[in-house]
Write a protein that holds these residues in place. Sequence first.
Motif, PDB file in Angstrom:
ATOM      1  N   ALA A   1      40.073  38.890  38.232  1.00 52.00           N
ATOM      2  CA  ALA A   1      39.001  38.070  37.674  1.00 52.00           C
ATOM      3  C   ALA A   1      39.214  37.878  36.177  1.00 52.00           C
ATOM      4  O   ALA A   1      39.890  38.674  35.513  1.00 52.00           O
ATOM      5  CB  ALA A   1      37.646  38.720  37.935  1.00 52.00           C
ATOM      6  N   GLU A   2      38.647  36.802  35.642  1.00 48.22           N
ATOM      7  CA  GLU A   2      38.749  36.546  34.208  1.00 48.22           C
ATOM      8  C   GLU A   2      37.842  37.496  33.424  1.00 48.22           C
ATOM      9  O   GLU A   2      36.899  38.064  33.960  1.00 48.22           O
ATOM     10  CB  GLU A   2      38.361  35.092  33.904  1.00 48.22           C
ATOM     11  N   GLY A   3      38.129  37.627  32.155  1.00 51.15           N
ATOM     12  CA  GLY A   3      37.281  38.443  31.284  1.00 51.15           C
ATOM     13  C   GLY A   3      37.709  39.894  31.253  1.00 51.15           C
ATOM     14  O   GLY A   3      38.731  40.297  31.815  1.00 51.15           O
ATOM     15  N   GLN A   4      36.908  40.679  30.573  1.00 49.79           N
ATOM     16  CA  GLN A   4      37.221  42.079  30.396  1.00 49.79           C
ATOM     17  C   GLN A   4      36.934  42.849  31.683  1.00 49.79           C
ATOM     18  O   GLN A   4      35.885  42.677  32.312  1.00 49.79           O
ATOM     19  CB  GLN A   4      36.401  42.670  29.244  1.00 49.79           C
ATOM     20  N   LEU A   5      37.866  43.687  32.070  1.00 50.69           N
ATOM     21  CA  LEU A   5      37.732  44.500  33.278  1.00 50.69           C
ATOM     22  C   LEU A   5      37.878  45.969  32.891  1.00 50.69           C
ATOM     23  O   LEU A   5      38.896  46.603  33.143  1.00 50.69           O
ATOM     24  CB  LEU A   5      38.789  44.108  34.317  1.00 50.69           C
ATOM     25  N   ALA A   6      36.852  46.491  32.238  1.00 52.51           N
ATOM     26  CA  ALA A   6      36.889  47.873  31.749  1.00 52.51           C
ATOM     27  C   ALA A   6      35.771  48.667  32.403  1.00 52.51           C
ATOM     28  O   ALA A   6      34.662  48.170  32.605  1.00 52.51           O
ATOM     29  CB  ALA A   6      36.748  47.923  30.233  1.00 52.51           C
ATOM     30  N   VAL A   7      36.067  49.925  32.742  1.00 54.24           N
ATOM     31  CA  VAL A   7      35.078  50.828  33.352  1.00 54.24           C
ATOM     32  C   VAL A   7      35.189  52.186  32.679  1.00 54.24           C
ATOM     33  O   VAL A   7      36.241  52.542  32.129  1.00 54.24           O
ATOM     34  CB  VAL A   7      35.325  50.981  34.870  1.00 54.24           C
TER      35      VAL A   7
END
Length: 420
Positions: free
Chosen positions: A297-303
């Motif tokens: 997916a687009e955008g930030q992928l932080a957890v």
Amino acid sequence: MSDVTGEDRRSTTSLTVRLWEARWYLLAGLAAVLVAYGFGPGRAWALPLAVLLLFAALFSAKPRARIAEKAMEVETAGLQRLSGEYLAAAVADPLIIFDRNTAVVHANAAAFVAFGGMSPGLSLPLKFRAPEMQALLDSVVSGKVASDELDYLEKLPVERVYRVSASSVGHGTDLFVLVFKDQSEARRIDRMRADFIANASHELRTPLASISGFIETLRGPARNDPAAREQFLQIMQNQTSRMARLIDDLLSLSRLEMKPYLKPGARVDLRQTLESVIDSLSPLARDSNLVVERDFAEGQLAVPGDRDELFQVFENLLENACKYGQSGGRVAVSVAPGGTASEPTVDVTIRDFGPGIAEEHIPRITERFYRVDVETSRAQKGTGLGLSIVKHILTRHHARMSIRSELGKGAAFTVHLPAN
């Protein structure tokens, strides 16, 4: 009349206590009176002085004993107001109070939940028909022992193991109490530990037996056979590698169990982590004639989480997809937002297009040493611990994993990680 006498006795005791605690004041007053009468010319003021000192001693001394006595009276009165029902309700374990006829006098809410109807007057020998329970009740009611305990198995509605203790209540009350402590979880953990040790021993013993047999062959019939020696040494190397992988996985599980809580604060970039995992397993994918497809997916992928542990999760899942789904020709790795507005998640799905997993295996697939196909797993150099490690790591991250599969259409493992 008895109440008045008791009150007079308490007043006398209180006065005595005050006089004793004021003894030094009284002695000082007496000394002053003696000095005044014996040596002083004006002795008329001595008597009023003595009376004044006596009153000062009585009203200025700290009645410590009286305070302690009053506190004890308050505590005793409070305990007397507490009934047996209130005390039983405060106990979290099932508790049953019964009389000398082994009839129920009172049962708390936990006993109702565990054993159903426990109305007053119910005969306990009819409720608990196990011989050991009958013997426990008889021994306590007959007075042979003041208290006793045993292990009791309740099979319905679900199997439960209890540690049951029975004892008399006070002296001369003709009341007795049964307390049931649920040992089911402890027993389950003990069985898991025993099964784990047995499985680990078996997994280590198999390659050790193979290596031992090849060593005997090399020292005997194959001593002067270069071709056989090379073949056997290769097999021995493979077996030692298998044992090393098993030991590494066992150590990983041990470390995870020793630190069940995750340190807060760190955040992991899932895009970068997954790219690293795919790159590290690209030789395996290439050898298996697989194409790894990405759909991020687009955008930030932080957890929030630990990068090394999440790397291990995705590495295990992608490695399994490459090993067991290679007949499908491709593996798809996707990342997308999920969850709800109040509890958002980031979902990572690793899907293969191989033979799939039968539905009956899915609930147990994360158990230690559980294999859908033992021979295929060993042929793929699996230890049977990979998905168990994944489960432990996800538990530490307050995450979960869902599995979807259909025979002949592959399997999809989705990791649901909290976004916040």
